[in-house]
Design an enzyme around this catalytic site. Structure first.
Site, PDB file in Angstrom:
ATOM      1  N   GLY A 118     -11.123   2.341  -2.961  1.00  0.00           N
ATOM      2  CA  GLY A 118     -11.749   1.022  -3.034  1.00  0.00           C
ATOM      3  C   GLY A 118     -11.004   0.016  -2.178  1.00  0.00           C
ATOM      4  N   GLN A 134      -8.329  -8.086   0.858  1.00  0.00           N
ATOM      5  CA  GLN A 134      -7.305  -7.163   1.361  1.00  0.00           C
ATOM      6  C   GLN A 134      -7.346  -6.982   2.876  1.00  0.00           C
ATOM      7  OE1 GLN A 134      -8.459  -4.010  -1.690  1.00  0.00           O
ATOM      8  NE2 GLN A 134      -6.249  -3.701  -1.537  1.00  0.00           N
ATOM      9  N   CYS A 148      -2.713   0.560  -5.525  1.00  0.00           N
ATOM     10  CA  CYS A 148      -3.460  -0.418  -4.746  1.00  0.00           C
ATOM     11  C   CYS A 148      -2.993  -0.359  -3.299  1.00  0.00           C
ATOM     12  CB  CYS A 148      -3.216  -1.813  -5.325  1.00  0.00           C
ATOM     13  SG  CYS A 148      -4.070  -3.120  -4.438  1.00  0.00           S
ATOM     14  N   LEU A 149      -3.935  -0.361  -2.349  1.00  0.00           N
ATOM     15  CA  LEU A 149      -3.553  -0.262  -0.932  1.00  0.00           C
ATOM     16  C   LEU A 149      -2.701  -1.448  -0.483  1.00  0.00           C
ATOM     17  CD1 LEU A 149      -6.910   1.056   0.611  1.00  0.00           C
ATOM     18  CD2 LEU A 149      -4.829   2.365   0.135  1.00  0.00           C
ATOM     19  N   HIS A 185     -11.091  -2.828 -10.806  1.00  0.00           N
ATOM     20  CA  HIS A 185      -9.907  -3.111  -9.987  1.00  0.00           C
ATOM     21  C   HIS A 185     -10.304  -3.959  -8.771  1.00  0.00           C
ATOM     22  CE1 HIS A 185      -5.985  -1.755  -8.001  1.00  0.00           C
ATOM     23  NE2 HIS A 185      -6.659  -2.284  -6.994  1.00  0.00           N
ATOM     24  N   GLU A 186     -11.383  -3.549  -8.087  1.00  0.00           N
ATOM     25  CA  GLU A 186     -11.818  -4.294  -6.891  1.00  0.00           C
ATOM     26  C   GLU A 186     -12.361  -5.672  -7.263  1.00  0.00           C
ATOM     27  OE1 GLU A 186     -10.749  -3.120  -4.216  1.00  0.00           O
ATOM     28  OE2 GLU A 186     -10.280  -1.180  -5.109  1.00  0.00           O
ATOM     29  N   HIS A 233      -9.724  -8.105  -7.538  1.00  0.00           N
ATOM     30  CA  HIS A 233      -9.271  -8.625  -6.233  1.00  0.00           C
ATOM     31  C   HIS A 233     -10.044  -9.876  -5.821  1.00  0.00           C
ATOM     32  CE1 HIS A 233      -6.223  -5.983  -4.594  1.00  0.00           C
ATOM     33  NE2 HIS A 233      -6.923  -4.898  -4.870  1.00  0.00           N
TER      34      HIS A 233
HETATM   35 ZN    ZN Z   1      -6.220  -2.981  -5.049  1.00  0.00          ZN
END
Ligand code: ZN
Length: 189
Positions: free
Chosen positions: A46, A51, A99-100, A141-142, A145
């Site tokens: 995701g 991000q 998380c990226l 989660h997204e 963000h």
């Molecule tokens: Zn994340």
């Protein structure tokens, strides 16, 4: 085109993102394709627009990298524009999330297992759907963000101090990561 992924510590990751207006985004499919390309190159499932440095309410989910571990999910690929989580239900369950934007840190996070969400797709068509389990969790989660929240904000007070040094190193760019990132406190970029 791939975007560098914004690392922990950049203020864009803690800002509430703004809704998208169709007339302002005639080339949204190009942006979405680039987000999928960025996500796949980073081997994530995701990616939310903040991000990649865009404070807008858009995220993408793609489980193709999970073909080995979760074959039943590998065909799930979806775009969420201006999503609204209408309802979350069920008993909270714990799962180790990463998380990226926060590479190298994985922590148990509690979330409810079922969600009802409305969103627009890449053709600006509206949908209302129910999701559960891992897909619901990735969407939650997204969604966090675009609300300016990170999974580490959900940790208990006992867990948090132990990751502060690692978080600081991420902001500084003092980490090994296999994809391109933009570090807010790096002297190099
Ligand atoms: Zn994340």
């Amino acid at each position: 085109m791939k975007y560098p992924i914004i690392a922990y510590g950049d203020p864009i990751l803690t800002k509430i993102a703004l809704p998208l207006d169709q007339k302002d985004y005639p080339h949204i499919k190009e942006l979405i394709d680039n987000m999928f390309e960025t996500l796949n190159a980073a081997q994530g499932v995701g990616l939310a627009a903040p991000q990649i440095g865009k404070s807008i309410r858009l995220f993408v989910v793609d489980f193709s990298i999970a073909a080995q571990t979760m074959p039943e999910l590998q065909d799930f690929k979806s775009v969420f524009i201006n999503p609204v989580i209408i309802e979350e239900s069920g008993d909270e369950w714990s799962f180790k999330e990463g998380c990226l934007s926060i590479p190298g840190i994985m922590e148990e996070v509690y979330r409810k297992p079922q969600i009802k969400i409305s969103y627009l797709d890449e053709n600006w068509d509206i949908h209302e759907e129910n999701f559960e389990g891992i897909i619901a969790r990735v969407i939650q989660h997204e969604y966090d963000h675009i609300e300016g929240k990170l999974f580490i904000n959900k940790l208990t007070l006992e867990e948090e101090p132990s990751i502060q040094i690692e978080l600081n190193n991420i902001s500084l760019g003092n980490i090994e990561v296999a994809y391109e990132m933009k570090f807010p406190l790096s002297k190099k970029s």
